[in-house]
Design a protein around this motif. Structure first.
Motif, PDB file in Angstrom:
ATOM      1  N   PRO A  11       0.983  -1.252  -0.011  1.00  0.00           N
ATOM      2  CA  PRO A  11       0.068   0.128   0.065  1.00  0.00           C
ATOM      3  C   PRO A  11       0.760   1.419  -0.055  1.00  0.00           C
ATOM      4  O   PRO A  11       0.654   2.199  -0.700  1.00  0.00           O
ATOM      5  CB  PRO A  11      -0.706   0.017   1.255  1.00  0.00           C
ATOM      6  N   THR A  12       2.061   1.142   0.766  1.00  0.00           N
ATOM      7  CA  THR A  12       2.715   2.343   0.703  1.00  0.00           C
ATOM      8  C   THR A  12       3.371   2.938  -0.537  1.00  0.00           C
ATOM      9  O   THR A  12       3.555   3.970  -0.813  1.00  0.00           O
ATOM     10  CB  THR A  12       3.688   2.221   1.769  1.00  0.00           C
ATOM     11  N   VAL A  13       3.841   1.613  -1.237  1.00  0.00           N
ATOM     12  CA  VAL A  13       4.358   1.904  -2.821  1.00  0.00           C
ATOM     13  C   VAL A  13       3.420   2.261  -3.675  1.00  0.00           C
ATOM     14  O   VAL A  13       3.712   3.166  -4.264  1.00  0.00           O
ATOM     15  CB  VAL A  13       5.036   0.576  -3.213  1.00  0.00           C
ATOM     16  N   TYR A  14       2.230   1.880  -3.458  1.00  0.00           N
ATOM     17  CA  TYR A  14       1.020   2.187  -4.558  1.00  0.00           C
ATOM     18  C   TYR A  14       0.608   3.547  -4.353  1.00  0.00           C
ATOM     19  O   TYR A  14       0.647   4.642  -5.363  1.00  0.00           O
ATOM     20  CB  TYR A  14      -0.208   1.141  -4.225  1.00  0.00           C
ATOM     21  N   ALA A  15       0.570   4.102  -2.928  1.00  0.00           N
ATOM     22  CA  ALA A  15       0.063   5.223  -2.670  1.00  0.00           C
ATOM     23  C   ALA A  15       1.331   6.400  -2.940  1.00  0.00           C
ATOM     24  O   ALA A  15       0.847   7.346  -3.584  1.00  0.00           O
ATOM     25  CB  ALA A  15      -0.230   5.549  -1.151  1.00  0.00           C
ATOM     26  N   GLU A  16       2.494   5.965  -2.699  1.00  0.00           N
ATOM     27  CA  GLU A  16       3.638   6.970  -3.123  1.00  0.00           C
ATOM     28  C   GLU A  16       3.510   7.222  -4.759  1.00  0.00           C
ATOM     29  O   GLU A  16       3.761   8.358  -5.243  1.00  0.00           O
ATOM     30  CB  GLU A  16       4.779   6.393  -2.713  1.00  0.00           C
ATOM     31  N   GLU A  17       3.482   6.054  -5.558  1.00  0.00           N
ATOM     32  CA  GLU A  17       3.594   6.068  -6.985  1.00  0.00           C
ATOM     33  C   GLU A  17       2.250   6.846  -7.450  1.00  0.00           C
ATOM     34  O   GLU A  17       2.246   7.932  -8.293  1.00  0.00           O
ATOM     35  CB  GLU A  17       3.688   4.942  -7.626  1.00  0.00           C
ATOM     36  N   ALA A  18       1.067   6.729  -6.761  1.00  0.00           N
ATOM     37  CA  ALA A  18      -0.127   7.439  -7.217  1.00  0.00           C
ATOM     38  C   ALA A  18       0.171   8.951  -7.057  1.00  0.00           C
ATOM     39  O   ALA A  18      -0.298   9.831  -8.112  1.00  0.00           O
ATOM     40  CB  ALA A  18      -1.183   6.840  -6.610  1.00  0.00           C
ATOM     41  N   LEU A  19       0.604   9.229  -5.836  1.00  0.00           N
ATOM     42  CA  LEU A  19       0.764  10.587  -5.509  1.00  0.00           C
ATOM     43  C   LEU A  19       1.791  11.452  -6.588  1.00  0.00           C
ATOM     44  O   LEU A  19       1.485  12.371  -6.823  1.00  0.00           O
ATOM     45  CB  LEU A  19       1.070  10.898  -4.102  1.00  0.00           C
ATOM     46  N   ILE A  20       2.718  10.778  -6.837  1.00  0.00           N
ATOM     47  CA  ILE A  20       3.843  11.255  -7.654  1.00  0.00           C
ATOM     48  C   ILE A  20       3.476  11.485  -9.063  1.00  0.00           C
ATOM     49  O   ILE A  20       3.640  12.627  -9.481  1.00  0.00           O
ATOM     50  CB  ILE A  20       5.021  10.521  -7.342  1.00  0.00           C
ATOM     51  N   GLU A  21       2.745  10.536  -9.585  1.00  0.00           N
ATOM     52  CA  GLU A  21       2.152  10.618 -10.832  1.00  0.00           C
ATOM     53  C   GLU A  21       1.195  11.778 -10.937  1.00  0.00           C
ATOM     54  O   GLU A  21       1.021  12.437 -12.073  1.00  0.00           O
ATOM     55  CB  GLU A  21       1.530   9.496 -11.150  1.00  0.00           C
ATOM     56  N   ALA A  22       0.386  11.844  -9.849  1.00  0.00           N
ATOM     57  CA  ALA A  22      -0.485  13.054  -9.793  1.00  0.00           C
ATOM     58  C   ALA A  22      -0.047  14.453  -9.869  1.00  0.00           C
ATOM     59  O   ALA A  22      -0.605  15.470 -10.302  1.00  0.00           O
ATOM     60  CB  ALA A  22      -1.561  12.829  -8.645  1.00  0.00           C
ATOM     61  N   VAL A  23       1.140  14.609  -9.038  1.00  0.00           N
ATOM     62  CA  VAL A  23       1.758  15.604  -9.030  1.00  0.00           C
ATOM     63  C   VAL A  23       2.315  16.124 -10.549  1.00  0.00           C
ATOM     64  O   VAL A  23       2.170  16.989 -11.225  1.00  0.00           O
ATOM     65  CB  VAL A  23       2.954  15.734  -8.274  1.00  0.00           C
ATOM     66  N   LEU A  24       3.018  14.867 -11.074  1.00  0.00           N
ATOM     67  CA  LEU A  24       3.779  15.067 -12.456  1.00  0.00           C
ATOM     68  C   LEU A  24       2.792  15.286 -13.587  1.00  0.00           C
ATOM     69  O   LEU A  24       2.938  16.006 -14.551  1.00  0.00           O
ATOM     70  CB  LEU A  24       4.674  13.910 -12.648  1.00  0.00           C
ATOM     71  N   ASN A  25       1.569  14.648 -13.430  1.00  0.00           N
ATOM     72  CA  ASN A  25       0.491  15.105 -14.585  1.00  0.00           C
ATOM     73  C   ASN A  25      -0.303  16.111 -14.558  1.00  0.00           C
ATOM     74  O   ASN A  25      -1.271  16.538 -15.358  1.00  0.00           O
ATOM     75  CB  ASN A  25      -0.096  13.635 -14.913  1.00  0.00           C
TER      76      ASN A  25
END
Length: 237
Positions: A11-25
């Motif tokens: 869950p921590t990996v998924y949430a981190e990736e999702a947030l970084i992608e949301a910032v970058l996109n």
């Protein structure tokens, strides 16, 4: 058996990736605020303790600023981020600005001559040992990409300055992908093969100044070759 099966992400990996992608996109651009903790946890499908752990990690890396009692702010990560932001950027390279690779090559231009000189002056035998194998290097982009990474990683280690190694490691996976594209050009392989031989000669003489000079020259040339390749790829689209 499904060969495409992969274990589910923590869950921590998924949430981190999702947030970084949301910032970058651009979903959460720099200067914006994130939803409240309760809403964001629901959106991501994670528990609030998991979300807090991820937010703290992203704040340490420079992506976010956590303000107690106020919404969490998305930072201007180009100004406030650290080496871990660089690692995040290269993992999600589909969102990178078009000038990212030339900028990265300019950083390598600033770094590589210095660590090549230090490596030859401080650990010439290690440099010679690796470069002695370059003559047998297969003339393929994959072989050159792998060898070039190994060479620069070895040079940073041989320089005995661990900061160079940390910085290089920060974009290791991205380096490999871009190097395969770069070395698909036979001219780029020829340039690097000459460089490997010239650097080997300098290392055998323990001539750090010459190692610095020829490394700077080939870094300049690599920028020109990459820009030419980008123009060609753009024209083919």
């Amino acid at each position: 058996m499904n060969n495409n099966w992969a274990p589910p992400k923590r869950p921590t990996v998924y949430a981190e990736e999702a947030l970084i992608e949301a910032v970058l996109n651009g979903k959460y651009p720099p200067g914006s605020t994130l939803p409240g903790e309760r809403d964001l946890a629901v959106q991501l499908g994670v528990t609030r303790p998991t979300l807090r752990e991820v937010l703290q990690r992203l704040a340490r890396d420079g992506w976010l600023t956590i303000r107690h009692g106020k919404p969490t702010v998305v930072n201007d990560y180009w100004r406030e981020g650290g080496l871990n932001v660089l690692s995040g950027l290269v993992r999600y390279n589909r969102e990178l600005p078009v000038d990212f690779v030339p900028n990265l090559l300019e950083v390598r231009l600033a770094m590589a001559p210095a660590y090549a000189r230090a490596a030859v002056e401080r650990s010439a035998p290690a440099v010679v040992e690796l470069l002695a194998a370059h003559a047998d290097l297969p003339d393929t982009s994959e072989a050159f990409a792998s060898y070039d990474w190994e060479l620069h990683h070895t040079l940073t280690l041989a320089s005995r300055n661990p900061v160079y190694t940390l910085m290089l490691n920060g974009f290791g996976s991205f380096y490999a992908r871009m190097a395969r594209l770069y070395f698909s050009n036979p001219g780029a392989r020829a340039v690097s093969r000459r460089y490997y031989q010239n650097l080997l000669d300098a290392a055998r003489r323990h001539d750090g100044i010459e190692a610095e000079r020829i490394t700077r020259a080939v870094m300049f040339e690599s920028i020109s070759l990459w820009k030419a390749a980008e123009a060609q790829m753009g024209g083919a689209e």
